[in-house]
Enzyme design. Structure first.
Site, PDB file in Angstrom:
ATOM      1  N   LYS A  10       0.861  -1.181   0.000  1.00 44.63           N
ATOM      2  CA  LYS A  10       0.000   0.000   0.000  1.00 44.63           C
ATOM      3  C   LYS A  10       0.900   1.233   0.000  1.00 44.63           C
ATOM      4  O   LYS A  10       1.951   1.242   0.662  1.00 44.63           O
ATOM      5  CB  LYS A  10      -0.857  -0.037   1.271  1.00 44.63           C
ATOM      6  N   SER A  60      -9.711   1.371   2.982  1.00 46.29           N
ATOM      7  CA  SER A  60      -8.829   2.132   2.130  1.00 46.29           C
ATOM      8  C   SER A  60      -7.761   1.317   1.419  1.00 46.29           C
ATOM      9  O   SER A  60      -7.169   1.781   0.444  1.00 46.29           O
ATOM     10  CB  SER A  60      -8.144   3.232   2.940  1.00 46.29           C
ATOM     11  N   SER A 103      -9.786  -0.796   7.328  1.00 44.63           N
ATOM     12  CA  SER A 103      -9.170  -0.609   6.006  1.00 44.63           C
ATOM     13  C   SER A 103      -8.376  -1.788   5.476  1.00 44.63           C
ATOM     14  O   SER A 103      -7.972  -1.782   4.312  1.00 44.63           O
ATOM     15  CB  SER A 103      -8.263   0.622   6.018  1.00 44.63           C
TER      16      SER A 103
END
Lengths: 504, 99
Positions: free
Chosen positions: A81, A156, A180
């Site tokens: 990420k 997310s 997330s």
């Protein structure tokens, strides 16, 4: 169709590399080719580091040939990420304000992955500053759910979940402040673990809400997540909240076919409400709990009475901390700087131009909640309710060893469906947020599909620092089901190989 | 209607918070944010229904924070700290004139 190198789960790939059946450089190239072929549609990657990945893979192969020391993930291709600082590799947090930021050092978890021999393929899309539940708040691109490209991959960590489901990496790391990691894992049919608060270092991870943020692994299987967790977890002197408790090891090699005799699984009534939970999710999660019973577990009804207040509590605490953490993006030392003649205008304009709408909304909310005259009514009150939520869990865990719930109240929603209504988007995290407020570990794993063929996630919550229980229950469930090896038909894979097939 | 909701209907209040938050926002954005923040705070107001008398607030849900000696540790060469700077000169970050 025969199996490709990109069909092997992280553990299967690790073992094949160890046995010298495959070369790291061939694996890296296979993944890079697959990214070139499929990512123009999925759009999971913000940055691909082909050169760095191939060079590292070739070093690993040379080391192995020379009988040199190798880490536990030697040659395994990982993507990250874009919230983790990677030395020399652009890190944007999916924000315009960091569009050109090249970190001068690595996050501790990145250092640990590199030392373990992981090959880093690139950086993955996300909601800007990890604020969102659909990855639609990225400043740069819209990641698609590989199961249905008109739908969200969740967020997310939506670049991470989409990349895994589309087999564009063998494992990945996400961050989880209110769900997330777990929610996107559920929406894409993969596994995601939010470890206990303090289990994994956040040094070099761009902060959102520091009292809630936690780094965790995402993979195709529970064993894959356990293999990554073992590498990234453990004390780090650079993070003052990190714990020195012993890290659970060996779960990635859990023998197939474990039983759950003696394990008490708590089922909280508040997580199966009359409204707001889609019928397919209710059905599949209920069936999954039935499967746990069939494996020997005792099912115990429990109550978490303050659960309905979790979302409201979270949006006060998380935004208050975000408004403070994001004060560092001021256009002075790094990041976007607007043209301005005085310092105040420089701050106002740089931040006004650099941040997207959701980030602005949360900074505004947090600034208000902390402002003079409102602090006690909002931040103070939320902190008290957080205490009540923690006590609910303490009481529940006197009667059970693990709690089973749906991860998300629905399967993947359509892109654009909730972007105009922030409150609707916030409610996507209704079942994941309490776990962060209580600092507990939570695992999401695939437990079936709805009528449209979209994946459904089962969430397992454990006592603080008892990730072992989540791995144990997760492995037993996974071994008795095949949801985790299913893939979107349109992606034309040769069939997932987990390495457990011969044993079962 | 809650007091917080009413507060956010006043554009001057929203503008004041935006300045505290160091965000330059145009009028349509101020209006939109005011409305949305009012809605969110309307939802948050349900917390008032919970009796929290005598309950200690949680500061953070981890174990105790660890302290270490406050000794000097150099992590980055000075040049490396400036590599991402929008403007710098003579080894320092440059900003518009303050005084």
């Amino acid at each position: 169709m025969s199996n490709a190198l990109t069909d092997y789960s992280l553990c299967a790939l690790r073992d094949a590399l160890d046995r010298r059946e495959v070369l790291a450089v061939d694996v890296a190239q296979a993944y890079l080719d697959r990214v070139s072929a499929h990512d123009p549609v999925i759009r999971a990657y913000l940055t691909v580091d082909a050169e760095g990945a191939l060079q590292r893979a070739s070093e690993i192969d040379s080391n192995r040939a020379a009988g040199g020391p190798l880490g536990p993930l030697a040659g395994v291709p990982i993507a990250l990420k874009d919230i983790f600082l990677t030395k020399g590799l652009r890190t944007t947090c999916a924000s315009r304000i960091l569009e050109h930021f090249v970190p001068p050092y690595d996050a501790t978890v990145v250092t640990r992955l590199r030392e373990a021999g992981a090959v880093i393929l690139g950086k993955l899309n996300m909601d800007e500053f990890a604020m969102g539940s659909s990855t639609e708040n990225s400043a740069f691109q819209q990641t698609k759910n590989p199961w249905d490209t008109t739908r969200t991959p969740g967020g997310s960590s939506g670049g991470s979940s989409a990349a895994l489901a589309a087999q564009l990496c063998a494992g990945t790391l996400g961050t989880d402040t209110g769900g997330s990691i777990r929610q996107p894992a559920a929406l894409c049919g993969v596994v995601g673990l939010k470890p206990t608060y303090g289990r994994v270092s956040r040094f070099g991870v761009i902060a959102f809400a520091s009292s809630l943020d936690q780094v965790g692994p995402m993979g195709w299987t529970v064993r894959d997540a356990a293999a990554l967790h073992e590498v990234i977890a453990g004390f780090d002197p650079q993070d003052s909240t990190s714990s020195d408790r012993p890290v659970p090891t060996g779960h990635s090699r859990t023998p197939v076919g474990g039983r759950l005799d003696g394990v008490r699984v708590g089922v909280p009534t508040e997580y199966f409400p009359e409204t707001g939970l889609t019928p397919d999710v209710r059905l599949k999660v209920t069936e999954a709990i039935g499967k746990l019973r069939a494996l020997g577990a005792e099912i115990v009804p429990v109550s978490l009475p303050h659960s309905p207040y979790a979302v409201a509590t979270y949006y006060v605490i998380a935004t208050a901390e975000a408004s403070s953490n994001l004060a560092r993006f001021d256009g002075v030392r790094y990041g976007h700087r607007a043209k301005a003649d005085d310092l105040l205008s420089l701050y106002l304009r740089s931040r006004g131009e650099g941040f997207g709408m959701e980030v602005k909304r949360r900074i505004m909310l947090g600034t208000f909640a902390l402002s003079a005259g409102y602090y006690d009514a909002y931040y103070g009150k939320a902190g008290q309710i957080q205490t009540l939520i923690r006590r609910d869990f303490e009481q529940a865990f006197e009667r059970c060893d693990v709690i089973a719930t749906p991860t998300s109240p629905s399967t993947a929603f359509r892109l654009g469906e909730r972007t105009e209504d922030p409150m609707q988007m916030y409610l996507a995290d209704i079942f994941t947020i309490s776990c962060n407020l209580a600092g507990l570990p939570g695992l999401s794993l695939p437990c079936g599909f709805d009528a449209d063929g979209l994946p459904i996630g089962l969430q397992l919550l454990g006592r603080a620092f008892d990730e072992s229980m989540l791995f144990r229950v997760g492995c037993a469930f996974e071994d008795s089901t095949d949801h985790h090896v299913r893939r979107p038909p349109s992606l034309q894979t040769g069939g997932v190989v987990t390495g457990q097939e011969a044993q079962s | 209607m809650s007091s917080a909701r009413a507060l956010f209907e006043d554009k001057a209040t929203v503008r004041k918070i935006a300045i505290l938050a160091r965000l330059e926002l145009d009028d349509p954005t101020l209006e939109l944010l005011g409305r949305q923040l009012g809605d969110i705070l309307g939802y948050v107001d349900q917390l008032n229904a919970v009796d929290t008398s005598g309950v200690e607030p949680t500061v953070f849900a981890g174990e105790t924070t660890r302290f270490r000696p406050d000794d000097l540790r150099i992590r980055l060469a000075p040049g490396a700290s400036l590599d991402n700077a929008p403007d710098h000169s003579s080894g320092a970050f440059r900003v518009p004139k303050v005084i």
